[in-house]
Design a protein around this motif. Structure first.
Motif, short mmCIF file in Angstrom:
data_model
loop_
_atom_site.label_atom_id
_atom_site.label_comp_id
_atom_site.label_asym_id
_atom_site.label_seq_id
_atom_site.Cartn_x
_atom_site.Cartn_y
_atom_site.Cartn_z
N TYR A 205 -26.99 -102.48 14.84
CA TYR A 205 -26.67 -103.40 15.71
C TYR A 205 -26.31 -104.23 15.61
CZ TYR A 205 -31.75 -101.01 16.55
OH TYR A 205 -31.90 -99.54 16.84
N THR A 206 -25.77 -104.82 16.49
CA THR A 206 -24.39 -106.44 16.42
C THR A 206 -25.57 -106.87 16.51
OG1 THR A 206 -24.00 -106.00 18.57
CG2 THR A 206 -22.81 -104.80 16.82
N ILE A 207 -25.29 -108.48 16.52
CA ILE A 207 -25.98 -109.72 17.17
C ILE A 207 -26.00 -109.74 18.27
CG2 ILE A 207 -23.77 -111.32 16.54
CD1 ILE A 207 -25.55 -113.21 14.54
N SER A 208 -25.09 -109.41 18.64
CA SER A 208 -25.50 -109.74 20.36
C SER A 208 -26.10 -108.78 20.85
CB SER A 208 -22.94 -109.12 20.81
OG SER A 208 -23.18 -107.80 20.44
N GLU A 209 -26.19 -108.04 20.43
CA GLU A 209 -27.40 -106.49 21.34
C GLU A 209 -29.11 -107.09 20.43
OE1 GLU A 209 -25.53 -102.04 21.22
OE2 GLU A 209 -25.79 -103.59 18.62
N VAL A 210 -28.66 -107.60 19.16
CA VAL A 210 -30.15 -108.55 18.76
C VAL A 210 -30.69 -109.31 19.43
CG1 VAL A 210 -31.21 -108.96 16.99
CG2 VAL A 210 -29.79 -107.38 16.45
N ALA A 211 -29.43 -110.11 20.38
CA ALA A 211 -30.00 -110.74 20.51
C ALA A 211 -30.26 -110.72 22.21
CB ALA A 211 -28.69 -112.11 20.54
N ASP A 212 -29.80 -109.90 22.68
CA ASP A 212 -30.25 -109.45 23.54
C ASP A 212 -31.58 -108.79 23.89
OD1 ASP A 212 -27.47 -110.32 25.76
OD2 ASP A 212 -27.35 -108.44 25.48
N PHE A 213 -31.28 -107.74 22.47
CA PHE A 213 -32.95 -107.03 22.67
C PHE A 213 -33.66 -108.39 22.25
CE2 PHE A 213 -35.86 -104.63 19.97
CZ PHE A 213 -36.26 -104.12 21.08
N THR A 214 -33.92 -109.32 21.07
CA THR A 214 -35.07 -110.03 21.17
C THR A 214 -35.40 -111.48 21.97
OG1 THR A 214 -33.56 -111.62 19.49
CG2 THR A 214 -34.67 -110.01 18.63
N GLY A 215 -34.74 -111.50 22.73
CA GLY A 215 -33.98 -113.03 23.19
C GLY A 215 -33.50 -114.75 22.43
N THR B 104 -15.41 -105.13 8.32
CA THR B 104 -14.86 -106.04 8.71
C THR B 104 -15.68 -106.94 8.82
OG1 THR B 104 -15.08 -106.07 10.74
CG2 THR B 104 -13.86 -104.45 10.77
N GLY B 105 -16.56 -107.69 8.19
CA GLY B 105 -17.36 -108.21 8.08
C GLY B 105 -18.62 -108.59 9.01
N GLN B 106 -18.39 -108.23 10.20
CA GLN B 106 -19.15 -107.99 11.20
C GLN B 106 -20.64 -107.79 10.74
OE1 GLN B 106 -18.97 -105.03 14.96
NE2 GLN B 106 -19.44 -107.14 15.92
N ARG B 107 -22.27 -108.81 11.42
CA ARG B 107 -23.08 -108.46 10.98
C ARG B 107 -23.68 -107.15 11.04
NH1 ARG B 107 -22.39 -114.38 11.25
NH2 ARG B 107 -23.44 -115.14 9.63
N MET C 58 -34.04 -115.12 7.32
CA MET C 58 -33.84 -113.66 7.20
C MET C 58 -33.44 -112.94 6.35
SD MET C 58 -33.99 -111.59 10.51
CE MET C 58 -32.72 -110.61 9.66
N PRO C 59 -33.99 -111.79 5.80
CA PRO C 59 -32.83 -111.03 4.34
C PRO C 59 -31.83 -110.83 4.75
CG PRO C 59 -34.70 -109.41 5.62
CD PRO C 59 -34.79 -110.98 7.00
N HIS C 60 -31.21 -110.82 4.18
CA HIS C 60 -30.52 -110.72 4.07
C HIS C 60 -29.26 -109.17 4.84
CE1 HIS C 60 -25.71 -109.64 2.93
NE2 HIS C 60 -26.29 -108.23 3.37
N VAL C 61 -28.67 -109.53 5.83
CA VAL C 61 -28.32 -109.30 7.37
C VAL C 61 -27.13 -107.84 6.06
CG1 VAL C 61 -27.47 -108.46 9.44
CG2 VAL C 61 -28.92 -110.11 8.25
#
Length: 154
Positions: free
Chosen positions: A32-42, A65-68, A57-60
């Motif tokens: 999941y991208t950071i924006s998806e996780v943000a949407d998912f978790t609030g 391309t360096g995207q989480r 957070m553990p290592h993500v």
């Protein structure tokens, strides 16, 4: 499309298809991208990056391309951190707990002690809230009976 949008649109996403913690997960997906996780978790993307920076957070993992790229395991951890937040545990204690988890099995006793201490705090808060609920119920009963006795403010 975000994880939440997928959850609403895909038939494979349902509470009965949820993982053991009751969190919705897409069938066969573990990135999941950071924006998806943000949407998912609030949580905001800023908060997720901050959690990573302070060691909560553990290592993500990162893409080429360096995207989480967050995993289901990361989502499970975030759900647990959310529960710890609800207990009122200080962030410093949550970070200490995360460090103990990363340190391995030899920290089981310390982790258990921290969680037991937090449990005592939660039980005290529940008792306080139960007492508050009793007072509110009493006031509601008074108003339901429409008694016109003057209310004490002190």
């Amino acid at each position: 499309m975000t994880v939440v949008q997928v959850a609403k649109s895909k038939p494979g996403w349902a509470r009965d298809c949820a993982d053991g913690d009751g969190h919705l997960r897409p069938d066969g997906r573990d990135q999941y991208t950071i924006s998806e996780v943000a949407d998912f978790t609030g949580l905001s993307a800023h908060t997720l990056r901050w959690y990573e920076r302070i060691g909560l957070m553990p290592h993500v993992d990162r893409s080429h391309t360096g995207q989480r790229r967050f995993s289901n395991r990361d989502l499970d951890w975030l759900a647990f951190v959310g529960k710890l937040r609800l207990t009122g545990m200080p962030v410093a204690d949550m970070v200490t707990y995360a460090e103990m988890v990363r340190a391995g099995d030899q920290t089981f006793a310390e982790r258990r002690a921290l969680l037991e201490s937090t449990r005592v705090d939660v039980l005290q808060r529940i008792a306080e809230l139960q007492d508050t609920l009793t007072v509110l119920d009493s006031k509601i009963s008074t108003y339901a009976g429409a008694r016109s006795a003057p209310e004490r403010t002190a």
